[in-house]
Scaffold this motif. Structure first.
Motif, PDB file in Angstrom:
ATOM      1  N   GLU A   1      22.732  67.507 118.435  1.00 47.80           N
ATOM      2  CA  GLU A   1      21.530  68.295 118.646  1.00 47.80           C
ATOM      3  C   GLU A   1      21.572  68.893 120.052  1.00 47.80           C
ATOM      4  O   GLU A   1      21.906  68.194 121.016  1.00 47.80           O
ATOM      5  N   LEU A   2      21.258  70.180 120.141  1.00 48.13           N
ATOM      6  CA  LEU A   2      21.250  70.863 121.425  1.00 48.13           C
ATOM      7  C   LEU A   2      19.940  71.604 121.605  1.00 48.13           C
ATOM      8  O   LEU A   2      19.361  72.129 120.634  1.00 48.13           O
ATOM      9  N   GLU A   3      19.497  71.680 122.841  1.00 46.77           N
ATOM     10  CA  GLU A   3      18.329  72.475 123.198  1.00 46.77           C
ATOM     11  C   GLU A   3      18.833  73.765 123.820  1.00 46.77           C
ATOM     12  O   GLU A   3      19.376  73.768 124.932  1.00 46.77           O
ATOM     13  N   SER A   4      18.687  74.878 123.069  1.00 47.54           N
ATOM     14  CA  SER A   4      19.165  76.172 123.532  1.00 47.54           C
ATOM     15  C   SER A   4      17.988  77.030 123.963  1.00 47.54           C
ATOM     16  O   SER A   4      16.826  76.635 123.834  1.00 47.54           O
ATOM     17  N   ASP A   5      18.292  78.239 124.465  1.00 44.42           N
ATOM     18  CA  ASP A   5      17.218  79.150 124.861  1.00 44.42           C
ATOM     19  C   ASP A   5      16.334  79.519 123.673  1.00 44.42           C
ATOM     20  O   ASP A   5      15.152  79.826 123.830  1.00 44.42           O
ATOM     21  N   ALA A   6      16.933  79.489 122.465  1.00 45.71           N
ATOM     22  CA  ALA A   6      16.186  79.842 121.256  1.00 45.71           C
ATOM     23  C   ALA A   6      15.447  78.639 120.669  1.00 45.71           C
ATOM     24  O   ALA A   6      14.771  78.773 119.653  1.00 45.71           O
ATOM     25  N   GLY A   7      15.615  77.476 121.283  1.00 48.68           N
ATOM     26  CA  GLY A   7      14.962  76.286 120.765  1.00 48.68           C
ATOM     27  C   GLY A   7      15.981  75.246 120.336  1.00 48.68           C
ATOM     28  O   GLY A   7      17.191  75.428 120.478  1.00 48.68           O
ATOM     29  N   PRO A   8      15.542  74.138 119.769  1.00 53.74           N
ATOM     30  CA  PRO A   8      16.462  73.076 119.342  1.00 53.74           C
ATOM     31  C   PRO A   8      17.284  73.488 118.126  1.00 53.74           C
ATOM     32  O   PRO A   8      16.771  74.127 117.211  1.00 53.74           O
ATOM     33  N   VAL A   9      18.561  73.125 118.128  1.00 56.77           N
ATOM     34  CA  VAL A   9      19.451  73.404 117.000  1.00 56.77           C
ATOM     35  C   VAL A   9      20.285  72.157 116.727  1.00 56.77           C
ATOM     36  O   VAL A   9      20.539  71.358 117.626  1.00 56.77           O
ATOM     37  N   THR A  10      20.690  72.012 115.466  1.00 55.96           N
ATOM     38  CA  THR A  10      21.525  70.884 115.065  1.00 55.96           C
ATOM     39  C   THR A  10      22.731  71.422 114.314  1.00 55.96           C
ATOM     40  O   THR A  10      22.593  72.281 113.442  1.00 55.96           O
ATOM     41  N   HIS A  11      23.915  70.925 114.666  1.00 59.33           N
ATOM     42  CA  HIS A  11      25.140  71.366 114.002  1.00 59.33           C
ATOM     43  C   HIS A  11      26.014  70.166 113.671  1.00 59.33           C
ATOM     44  O   HIS A  11      26.131  69.227 114.472  1.00 59.33           O
ATOM     45  N   ALA A  12      26.637  70.221 112.493  1.00 49.71           N
ATOM     46  CA  ALA A  12      27.673  69.245 112.164  1.00 49.71           C
ATOM     47  C   ALA A  12      28.910  69.565 112.989  1.00 49.71           C
ATOM     48  O   ALA A  12      29.168  70.732 113.331  1.00 49.71           O
ATOM     49  N   TYR A  13      29.694  68.543 113.309  1.00 56.59           N
ATOM     50  CA  TYR A  13      30.874  68.770 114.148  1.00 56.59           C
ATOM     51  C   TYR A  13      31.866  69.715 113.499  1.00 56.59           C
ATOM     52  O   TYR A  13      32.590  70.448 114.194  1.00 56.59           O
ATOM     53  N   ALA A  14      31.906  69.737 112.167  1.00 57.65           N
ATOM     54  CA  ALA A  14      32.835  70.630 111.464  1.00 57.65           C
ATOM     55  C   ALA A  14      32.518  72.096 111.725  1.00 57.65           C
ATOM     56  O   ALA A  14      33.382  72.966 111.553  1.00 57.65           O
ATOM     57  N   GLU A  15      31.301  72.386 112.167  1.00 55.02           N
ATOM     58  CA  GLU A  15      30.897  73.758 112.440  1.00 55.02           C
ATOM     59  C   GLU A  15      31.220  74.190 113.866  1.00 55.02           C
ATOM     60  O   GLU A  15      31.044  75.363 114.213  1.00 55.02           O
ATOM     61  N   LEU A  16      31.689  73.262 114.670  1.00 55.91           N
ATOM     62  CA  LEU A  16      31.845  73.527 116.098  1.00 55.91           C
ATOM     63  C   LEU A  16      33.297  73.484 116.536  1.00 55.91           C
ATOM     64  O   LEU A  16      34.092  72.698 116.017  1.00 55.91           O
ATOM     65  N   GLY A  17      33.625  74.331 117.502  1.00 57.98           N
ATOM     66  CA  GLY A  17      34.899  74.221 118.191  1.00 57.98           C
ATOM     67  C   GLY A  17      34.743  73.206 119.318  1.00 57.98           C
ATOM     68  O   GLY A  17      33.711  72.547 119.448  1.00 57.98           O
ATOM     69  N   PRO A  18      35.765  73.052 120.166  1.00 57.39           N
ATOM     70  CA  PRO A  18      35.650  72.128 121.294  1.00 57.39           C
ATOM     71  C   PRO A  18      34.528  72.552 122.250  1.00 57.39           C
ATOM     72  O   PRO A  18      34.410  73.726 122.595  1.00 57.39           O
ATOM     73  N   GLY A  19      33.703  71.600 122.634  1.00 58.49           N
ATOM     74  CA  GLY A  19      32.644  71.894 123.593  1.00 58.49           C
ATOM     75  C   GLY A  19      33.159  71.820 125.016  1.00 58.49           C
ATOM     76  O   GLY A  19      34.105  71.092 125.316  1.00 58.49           O
ATOM     77  N   ARG A  20      32.514  72.559 125.910  1.00 59.49           N
ATOM     78  CA  ARG A  20      32.874  72.551 127.327  1.00 59.49           C
ATOM     79  C   ARG A  20      31.630  72.304 128.168  1.00 59.49           C
ATOM     80  O   ARG A  20      30.655  73.054 128.082  1.00 59.49           O
ATOM     81  N   VAL A  21      31.673  71.248 128.969  1.00 58.31           N
ATOM     82  CA  VAL A  21      30.555  70.953 129.857  1.00 58.31           C
ATOM     83  C   VAL A  21      30.475  72.032 130.930  1.00 58.31           C
ATOM     84  O   VAL A  21      31.489  72.403 131.530  1.00 58.31           O
ATOM     85  N   GLN A  22      29.273  72.536 131.161  1.00 65.59           N
ATOM     86  CA  GLN A  22      29.050  73.555 132.172  1.00 65.59           C
ATOM     87  C   GLN A  22      28.588  72.896 133.472  1.00 65.59           C
ATOM     88  O   GLN A  22      27.642  72.096 133.474  1.00 65.59           O
ATOM     89  N   VAL A  23      29.263  73.215 134.562  1.00 68.06           N
ATOM     90  CA  VAL A  23      28.906  72.645 135.858  1.00 68.06           C
ATOM     91  C   VAL A  23      27.594  73.266 136.340  1.00 68.06           C
ATOM     92  O   VAL A  23      27.469  74.488 136.422  1.00 68.06           O
ATOM     93  N   GLU A  24      26.624  72.422 136.622  1.00 70.86           N
ATOM     94  CA  GLU A  24      25.334  72.867 137.129  1.00 70.86           C
ATOM     95  C   GLU A  24      25.229  72.407 138.576  1.00 70.86           C
ATOM     96  O   GLU A  24      25.011  71.233 138.846  1.00 70.86           O
ATOM     97  N   PHE A  25      25.411  73.324 139.502  1.00 74.85           N
ATOM     98  CA  PHE A  25      25.480  72.960 140.907  1.00 74.85           C
ATOM     99  C   PHE A  25      24.190  72.314 141.394  1.00 74.85           C
ATOM    100  O   PHE A  25      24.213  71.477 142.299  1.00 74.85           O
ATOM    101  N   SER A  26      23.076  72.656 140.792  1.00 77.64           N
ATOM    102  CA  SER A  26      21.812  72.051 141.206  1.00 77.64           C
ATOM    103  C   SER A  26      21.737  70.584 140.836  1.00 77.64           C
ATOM    104  O   SER A  26      20.905  69.843 141.342  1.00 77.64           O
ATOM    105  N   ARG A  27      22.652  70.109 139.942  1.00 73.74           N
ATOM    106  CA  ARG A  27      22.633  68.723 139.492  1.00 73.74           C
ATOM    107  C   ARG A  27      23.729  67.878 140.140  1.00 73.74           C
ATOM    108  O   ARG A  27      23.813  66.685 139.895  1.00 73.74           O
ATOM    109  N   LEU A  28      24.567  68.514 140.952  1.00 77.14           N
ATOM    110  CA  LEU A  28      25.686  67.779 141.515  1.00 77.14           C
ATOM    111  C   LEU A  28      25.250  66.657 142.449  1.00 77.14           C
ATOM    112  O   LEU A  28      25.947  65.657 142.594  1.00 77.14           O
TER     113      LEU A  28
END
Length: 215
Positions: free
Chosen positions: A166-193
């Motif tokens: 489950e992900l919270e996107s700009d369009a709202g919450p979405v749910t995807h099965a892993y078979a629907e997804l390619g490899p995910g990439r963590v985005q570096v958020e400098f404000s959280r470092l």
């Protein structure tokens, strides 16, 4: 805060002449490519049980050349991350297992080799359910596959189980099965470092000859 790091140690036989000849299709050390594949398989057979027994997952195992020696890289992780002391403990356990395996059955890696043990960095792709689970709360970019074509989705991971994320996107919450997804990439958020460690590899040194190495 979860610390992540890398332990490096020189190990394997010393003083052995470097092989400079060998059949065509060999690597620079003279070992045929098929032999290298067999060595990786043998390394996994020795290393994975040690990592599992310590309570961690073996995420990746690779063998490469670095000058006159091979470098054996081992990536381990666990729910909640793995701290620097644990990385050093795993490194020592793996090194001891490799030494014992070579004493019992001959060389696993021809010539000298260096063992590197580390936890995944922020750039490691999310490809398995446990990868997504361990990154709940982080911003991730991923390709969503669909009948109309692929699209890019960026959202914060809010939950993950063995079947879907489950992900919270700009369009709202979405749910995807892993078979629907390619490899995910963590985005570096400098404000959280300042609040968390996103997996930067940090060299460590212990009392048993672990060497510092610049990345």
């Amino acid at each position: 805060m979860t610390q992540r790091g890398r332990a490096t140690r020189p190990t394997g036989p010393s003083g052995r002449p470097r092989r400079s000849d060998g059949p065509r299709g060999a690597d620079r050390g003279g070992a045929p490519r098929g032999d290298l594949a067999a060595r990786r398989t043998r390394l996994r057979e020795v290393i994975e049980p040690v990592v599992t027994a310590a309570g961690y997952d073996l995420e990746d195992l690779s063998v490469s050349r670095a000058g006159r020696r091979h470098v054996v890289r081992v990536i381990v992780d666990a729910d909640g991350g793995i701290n620097l002391d644990a990385v050093a403990d795993v490194s020592r356990a793996v090194s001891a297992a490799l030494d014992a395996a070579e004493e019992a059955g001959g060389d696993i890696v021809a010539g000298e080799y260096q063992l590197e043990v580390s936890s995944p960095g922020v750039d490691r792709p999310l490809t398995l359910p446990r990868h997504w689970r361990r990154n709940v709360g982080r911003l991730v970019k991923v390709t969503v596959r669909g009948e109309a074509g692929d699209r890019q989705l960026t959202g914060r991971v809010t939950a993950a189980d063995d079947d879907r994320v489950e992900l919270e996107s700009d369009a709202g919450p979405v749910t995807h099965a892993y078979a629907e997804l390619g490899p995910g990439r963590v985005q570096v958020e400098f404000s959280r470092l300042d609040d968390e460690d996103l997996g930067d590899d940090t060299d460590i040194d212990d009392d048993e000859d672990l060497e510092d190495e610049e990345r």
